[in-house]
Scaffold this active site. Sequence first.
Site, PDB file in Angstrom:
ATOM      1  N   ARG A 168      -0.009  10.738  -2.505  1.00  0.00           N
ATOM      2  CA  ARG A 168       0.897  11.643  -1.803  1.00  0.00           C
ATOM      3  C   ARG A 168       1.764  12.352  -2.838  1.00  0.00           C
ATOM      4  O   ARG A 168       2.298  11.703  -3.734  1.00  0.00           O
ATOM      5  CB  ARG A 168       1.781  10.860  -0.836  1.00  0.00           C
ATOM      6  CG  ARG A 168       1.052  10.355   0.368  1.00  0.00           C
ATOM      7  CD  ARG A 168       1.979   9.588   1.313  1.00  0.00           C
ATOM      8  NE  ARG A 168       1.231   9.092   2.443  1.00  0.00           N
ATOM      9  CZ  ARG A 168       0.623   7.911   2.468  1.00  0.00           C
ATOM     10  NH1 ARG A 168       0.688   7.108   1.435  1.00  0.00           N
ATOM     11  NH2 ARG A 168      -0.046   7.536   3.531  1.00  0.00           N
ATOM     12  N   ASN A 181       2.241  16.664   2.354  1.00  0.00           N
ATOM     13  CA  ASN A 181       2.830  16.804   3.692  1.00  0.00           C
ATOM     14  C   ASN A 181       3.887  17.898   3.592  1.00  0.00           C
ATOM     15  O   ASN A 181       4.878  17.748   2.886  1.00  0.00           O
ATOM     16  CB  ASN A 181       3.417  15.472   4.142  1.00  0.00           C
ATOM     17  CG  ASN A 181       2.337  14.440   4.341  1.00  0.00           C
ATOM     18  OD1 ASN A 181       1.471  14.602   5.188  1.00  0.00           O
ATOM     19  ND2 ASN A 181       2.372  13.380   3.548  1.00  0.00           N
ATOM     20  N   GLU A 220      -3.711   6.146 -16.903  1.00  0.00           N
ATOM     21  CA  GLU A 220      -4.153   5.519 -18.138  1.00  0.00           C
ATOM     22  C   GLU A 220      -5.232   6.392 -18.770  1.00  0.00           C
ATOM     23  O   GLU A 220      -6.151   6.839 -18.085  1.00  0.00           O
ATOM     24  CB  GLU A 220      -4.721   4.130 -17.844  1.00  0.00           C
ATOM     25  CG  GLU A 220      -5.230   3.408 -19.067  1.00  0.00           C
ATOM     26  CD  GLU A 220      -5.829   2.051 -18.724  1.00  0.00           C
ATOM     27  OE1 GLU A 220      -5.843   1.182 -19.610  1.00  0.00           O
ATOM     28  OE2 GLU A 220      -6.289   1.868 -17.570  1.00  0.00           O
ATOM     29  N   HIS A 273      -2.683   2.297 -11.273  1.00  0.00           N
ATOM     30  CA  HIS A 273      -2.803   3.519 -12.062  1.00  0.00           C
ATOM     31  C   HIS A 273      -4.185   4.130 -11.863  1.00  0.00           C
ATOM     32  O   HIS A 273      -5.104   3.480 -11.384  1.00  0.00           O
ATOM     33  CB  HIS A 273      -2.568   3.236 -13.554  1.00  0.00           C
ATOM     34  CG  HIS A 273      -3.569   2.310 -14.161  1.00  0.00           C
ATOM     35  ND1 HIS A 273      -3.349   0.960 -14.268  1.00  0.00           N
ATOM     36  CD2 HIS A 273      -4.793   2.536 -14.677  1.00  0.00           C
ATOM     37  CE1 HIS A 273      -4.404   0.393 -14.833  1.00  0.00           C
ATOM     38  NE2 HIS A 273      -5.308   1.319 -15.081  1.00  0.00           N
ATOM     39  N   GLU A 293      -7.587  12.563  -4.235  1.00  0.00           N
ATOM     40  CA  GLU A 293      -7.184  13.367  -3.085  1.00  0.00           C
ATOM     41  C   GLU A 293      -5.664  13.477  -3.116  1.00  0.00           C
ATOM     42  O   GLU A 293      -4.958  12.496  -2.928  1.00  0.00           O
ATOM     43  CB  GLU A 293      -7.615  12.685  -1.784  1.00  0.00           C
ATOM     44  CG  GLU A 293      -7.092  13.360  -0.532  1.00  0.00           C
ATOM     45  CD  GLU A 293      -7.304  12.500   0.709  1.00  0.00           C
ATOM     46  OE1 GLU A 293      -6.431  12.554   1.591  1.00  0.00           O
ATOM     47  OE2 GLU A 293      -8.315  11.779   0.784  1.00  0.00           O
ATOM     48  N   HIS A 316     -12.699   8.216  -3.456  1.00  0.00           N
ATOM     49  CA  HIS A 316     -11.514   8.846  -4.017  1.00  0.00           C
ATOM     50  C   HIS A 316     -10.306   7.922  -3.958  1.00  0.00           C
ATOM     51  O   HIS A 316     -10.327   6.911  -3.265  1.00  0.00           O
ATOM     52  CB  HIS A 316     -11.185  10.167  -3.311  1.00  0.00           C
ATOM     53  CG  HIS A 316     -10.805  10.006  -1.880  1.00  0.00           C
ATOM     54  ND1 HIS A 316     -11.695  10.173  -0.852  1.00  0.00           N
ATOM     55  CD2 HIS A 316      -9.622   9.688  -1.287  1.00  0.00           C
ATOM     56  CE1 HIS A 316     -11.097   9.971   0.300  1.00  0.00           C
ATOM     57  NE2 HIS A 316      -9.826   9.664   0.066  1.00  0.00           N
TER      58      HIS A 316
END
Length: 141
Positions: A9, A60, A118, A75, A56, A5
């Site tokens: 964030r 937070n 992209e 990207h 993923e 993955h």
Amino acid sequence: MRYLHTMLRVRDLAAALDFFVSKLGLRELRREDHEGGRFTLVFLGTGAEGDGAEIELTHNWDETQPYPTGRFFGHLAYQVEDIYATCARLRDAGVAILRPPRDGHMAFIKSPDGQSVELLQRGGSLPKQEPWASMPNQGNW
């Protein structure tokens, strides 16, 4: 070795899910809330058989400031069946097409957190088509 993955964030999980799931068309595969660490992980993928690639999203809970663009992130790239139809659907959903598919092959958009995505035409490039062929770039990607 197998690719698992890419972690991104995100400050606003709802906005990120709206972009990646509602607009881009990925599926939420699983979610993990970590009360002690005060974060949520949401794993997204295409759901297509044999496609194990995932994003993923890491949220937070207490982060209030936008994350700076990382130096080592370029990207995400997704192959699509029809670059023009995909870009039209995204544009109609309010997503800016930063690098239009003038060549019938490649376009760039950004997530609400500024991650560059992209889009690549599956197979060969489609014949040039308006309004895309003469549409200028916007901003950066």
